[in-house]
Write an enzyme that holds these catalytic residues in place. Structure first.
Site, PDB file in Angstrom:
ATOM      1  N   TYR A 136      34.908  40.668  38.688  1.00 12.86           N
ATOM      2  CA  TYR A 136      34.318  40.468  37.366  1.00 12.86           C
ATOM      3  C   TYR A 136      34.030  41.823  36.727  1.00 12.86           C
ATOM      4  O   TYR A 136      33.729  42.792  37.434  1.00 12.86           O
ATOM      5  CB  TYR A 136      33.009  39.690  37.472  1.00 12.86           C
ATOM      6  CG  TYR A 136      33.167  38.231  37.823  1.00 12.86           C
ATOM      7  CD1 TYR A 136      33.304  37.261  36.834  1.00 12.86           C
ATOM      8  CD2 TYR A 136      33.156  37.813  39.154  1.00 12.86           C
ATOM      9  CE1 TYR A 136      33.432  35.916  37.156  1.00 12.86           C
ATOM     10  CE2 TYR A 136      33.295  36.475  39.490  1.00 12.86           C
ATOM     11  CZ  TYR A 136      33.432  35.536  38.488  1.00 12.86           C
ATOM     12  OH  TYR A 136      33.567  34.210  38.806  1.00 12.86           O
ATOM     13  N   HIS A 191      34.571  36.186  32.340  1.00  8.59           N
ATOM     14  CA  HIS A 191      35.417  35.567  33.346  1.00  8.59           C
ATOM     15  C   HIS A 191      35.968  36.664  34.248  1.00  8.59           C
ATOM     16  O   HIS A 191      36.090  37.819  33.841  1.00  8.59           O
ATOM     17  CB  HIS A 191      36.572  34.820  32.684  1.00  8.59           C
ATOM     18  CG  HIS A 191      36.145  33.632  31.885  1.00  8.59           C
ATOM     19  ND1 HIS A 191      35.829  32.418  32.455  1.00  8.59           N
ATOM     20  CD2 HIS A 191      35.981  33.473  30.539  1.00  8.59           C
ATOM     21  CE1 HIS A 191      35.492  31.553  31.510  1.00  8.59           C
ATOM     22  NE2 HIS A 191      35.569  32.164  30.343  1.00  8.59           N
ATOM     23  N   LYS A 198      44.467  35.612  35.394  1.00  2.00           N
ATOM     24  CA  LYS A 198      44.051  36.762  36.186  1.00  2.00           C
ATOM     25  C   LYS A 198      45.284  37.546  36.623  1.00  2.00           C
ATOM     26  O   LYS A 198      46.406  37.048  36.546  1.00  2.00           O
ATOM     27  CB  LYS A 198      43.242  36.327  37.412  1.00  2.00           C
ATOM     28  CG  LYS A 198      42.044  35.448  37.068  1.00  2.00           C
ATOM     29  CD  LYS A 198      41.217  35.129  38.261  1.00  2.00           C
ATOM     30  CE  LYS A 198      40.264  33.966  37.995  1.00  2.00           C
ATOM     31  NZ  LYS A 198      39.544  34.031  36.731  1.00  2.00           N
TER      32      LYS A 198
END
Length: 261
Positions: free
Chosen positions: A184, A193, A224
């Site tokens: 994070y 997020h 991600k």
């Protein structure tokens, strides 16, 4: 955004909230807070102590299973007889929703730290300490040995944890994504997020293309970037902690329509 390390592909940080604080919380004096090592994690015995740690993004609360209210399962409290014609459908939903509302203390039954988090707090002399449950406090070397016995990969996972934490990232368990850590941004999970999925490749370990492809697709789905950390040598003792290095690189799948040469 100086917290991006070498070879880390920069990403756009995705906010959860608009009201971002102006500064990153700093972990202060933790003297008097003692965690209990249970062989798997380090438990924190009071909510007050946990709140102090959690304000700096250490630790996690675990919900009871099954969740209870006054020792009665919620699914029993929430049961509404279909034969009760006096209650309209929207009233039933509202009633059940209200029954299932719990305070924060009722939602969480235990508080715990990952082994990497606990050792980091001890190693950096924050005042935090870990006990074995018999009122005996572990010294740094003893704690390292205990954690390494419990989990053979603790040493390399801790090196990765410490590296990214000192860059400014907030590493958390990557269990639910099938990786070792997720990262994070500095303001933590409450405001952003996670951006990266971290996968650690141990010495002599080879990942199959099938697994890598699966993780690459998953990382795209959850927005991600997959980071693979590779170690060339094992960490034998705590003395070599500052000298151990690893390589990290991003991994993504080739899409011919986009990556056509």
């Amino acid at each position: 955004q100086s917290f991006f390390g070498q070879n880390m592909q920069k990403v756009v940080l995705r906010k959860k909230r608009k009201d971002l604080p102006t500064s990153v919380p700093i972990c202060g004096d933790l003297h008097g807070i003692v965690g209990l090592y249970n062989g798997f994690t380090v438990e924190i015995d009071s909510q007050l102590s946990f709140n102090t740690l959690h304000s700096s993004f250490f630790g996690k609360g675990i919900s009871p299973l099954p969740p209870t209210l006054n020792n009665t399962p919620l699914n029993q409290l929430g049961q509404i007889k279909n034969s009760d014609s006096s209650m309209q459908p929207n009233e039933r939903r509202f009633h059940k929703k209200n029954i299932q509302k719990l305070t924060e203390e009722e939602k969480i039954s235990k508080y715990h730290l990952m082994l990497e988090e606990a050792f980091y707090l001890v190693w950096t002399d924050t005042g935090f300490s870990v006990s074995n449950g018999e009122h005996r406090i572990f010294q740094k070397e003893e704690l390292w040995e205990e954690f390494s016995k419990a989990r053979p990969d603790f040493s390399i996972k801790y090196v990765v944890y410490q590296y990214y934490h000192q860059l400014g990232w907030v590493p958390k368990s990557g269990f639910k994504y099938g990786c070792d850590f997720i990262l994070y941004p500095p303001l933590g999970p409450d405001y952003y997020h996670s951006c990266y999925m971290v996968l650690i490749q141990k010495e002599g370990e080879n990942f199959s293309w099938q697994n890598l492809s699966s993780l690459a697709r998953l990382s795209e789905t959850v927005h991600k970037i997959l980071l693979i950390c590779t170690f060339n040598a094992p960490l034998i003792s705590l003395d070599g902690l500052s000298n151990l290095a690893f390589n990290h690189s991003t991994f993504s799948r080739l899409i011919p329509e986009i990556n056509r040469i």
